[in-house]
Design a protein around this motif. Structure first.
Motif, mmCIF file in Angstrom:
data_model
loop_
_atom_site.group_PDB
_atom_site.id
_atom_site.type_symbol
_atom_site.label_atom_id
_atom_site.label_comp_id
_atom_site.label_asym_id
_atom_site.label_seq_id
_atom_site.Cartn_x
_atom_site.Cartn_y
_atom_site.Cartn_z
ATOM 1 N N CYS A 3 -57.591 10.776 57.147
ATOM 2 C CA CYS A 3 -58.883 10.329 56.415
ATOM 3 C C CYS A 3 -59.938 10.107 57.313
ATOM 4 C CB CYS A 3 -58.456 9.833 55.296
ATOM 5 S SG CYS A 3 -59.931 9.468 54.304
ATOM 6 N N ASN A 5 -62.640 8.971 55.999
ATOM 7 C CA ASN A 5 -63.147 7.869 55.107
ATOM 8 C C ASN A 5 -62.223 6.584 55.346
ATOM 9 O OD1 ASN A 5 -64.882 6.837 53.246
ATOM 10 N ND2 ASN A 5 -63.256 6.684 51.666
ATOM 11 N N CYS A 6 -60.862 6.553 54.926
ATOM 12 C CA CYS A 6 -60.141 5.353 55.252
ATOM 13 C C CYS A 6 -59.239 5.495 56.563
ATOM 14 C CB CYS A 6 -59.322 5.306 54.007
ATOM 15 S SG CYS A 6 -57.960 6.297 53.717
ATOM 16 N N CYS A 31 -57.407 13.006 50.100
ATOM 17 C CA CYS A 31 -56.534 11.627 50.803
ATOM 18 C C CYS A 31 -55.986 11.073 49.396
ATOM 19 C CB CYS A 31 -57.739 10.710 51.427
ATOM 20 S SG CYS A 31 -56.890 9.269 51.845
ATOM 21 N N CYS A 34 -57.449 7.069 49.367
ATOM 22 C CA CYS A 34 -58.842 6.776 48.959
ATOM 23 C C CYS A 34 -59.573 7.958 47.798
ATOM 24 C CB CYS A 34 -59.726 6.338 50.068
ATOM 25 S SG CYS A 34 -60.258 7.824 50.836
ATOM 26 N N HIS A 36 -60.884 10.723 48.905
ATOM 27 C CA HIS A 36 -61.762 11.287 49.618
ATOM 28 C C HIS A 36 -61.325 12.790 49.928
ATOM 29 C CE1 HIS A 36 -65.147 11.973 52.233
ATOM 30 N NE2 HIS A 36 -64.505 12.047 53.272
HETATM 31 ZN ZN LIG Z 1 -58.457 8.010 52.472
#
Ligand SMILES: [Zn+2]
Length: 153
Positions: A3, A5-6, A31, A34, A36
């Motif tokens: 991911c 994002n995380c 994801c 999170c 995303h």
């Molecule tokens: Zn994520």
């Protein structure tokens, strides 16, 4: 797929569709850590022609390298960049059309010499002298003589 994002590698594909006229597959992912959503593309990896050198070693065919060789051979000669680009493009086409996977370096050299001979004879001789690794001056003269139309007798 991690991911963006995380950073967790815990995604689920929510949509898969063809893209770029069928040359790519686009996947929407979510994801599960999170939530995303992000997109990935899958494309065919282009097959790069491998050049087999005289030593037997292989290296990927590189049109830029071919262009540099031509530029050196054509240095200070009345050969335009456009002409050099055309030669590179033509030779690249011939190689990809006629060879599948690998091509002997000798073949590339022969194609270049064929073209340079038509375009500029000085550039041709320069290229040939490097490429053919003339062993002595006699080899060199035998290559140059026909072009200068010197009578051998
Ligand atoms: Zn994520």
């Amino acid at each position: 797929m991690r991911c963006p994002n995380c950073g967790m590698d815990n995604d689920r594909v929510v949509d898969t569709r063809s893209s770029e006229d069928g040359f790519a597959v686009r996947r929407r992912r979510v994801c599960q850590s999170c939530h995303h959503r992000y997109t990935t593309y899958e494309r065919l990896e282009p097959t790069v022609l491998q050049v087999i050198k005289k030593s037997g070693a292989r290296e990927p065919f590189n049109p830029d390298k071919l262009r540099r060789g031509l530029q050196i051979a054509c240095g200070k000669r009345p050969v335009s960049t456009a002409e050099i680009d055309q030669i590179v493009s033509d030779i690249t086409d011939v190689l990809y059309r006629n060879f599948d996977g690998e091509v002997p370096s000798r073949m590339i050299g022969d194609l270049v010499m064929e073209r340079l001979r038509e375009v500029d004879q000085v550039a041709y001789v320069r290229f040939a002298s490097v490429y053919r690794e003339f062993k002595d001056v006699r080899d060199f003269v035998s290559e140059v003589e026909p072009m200068l139309q010197v009578d051998a007798d």
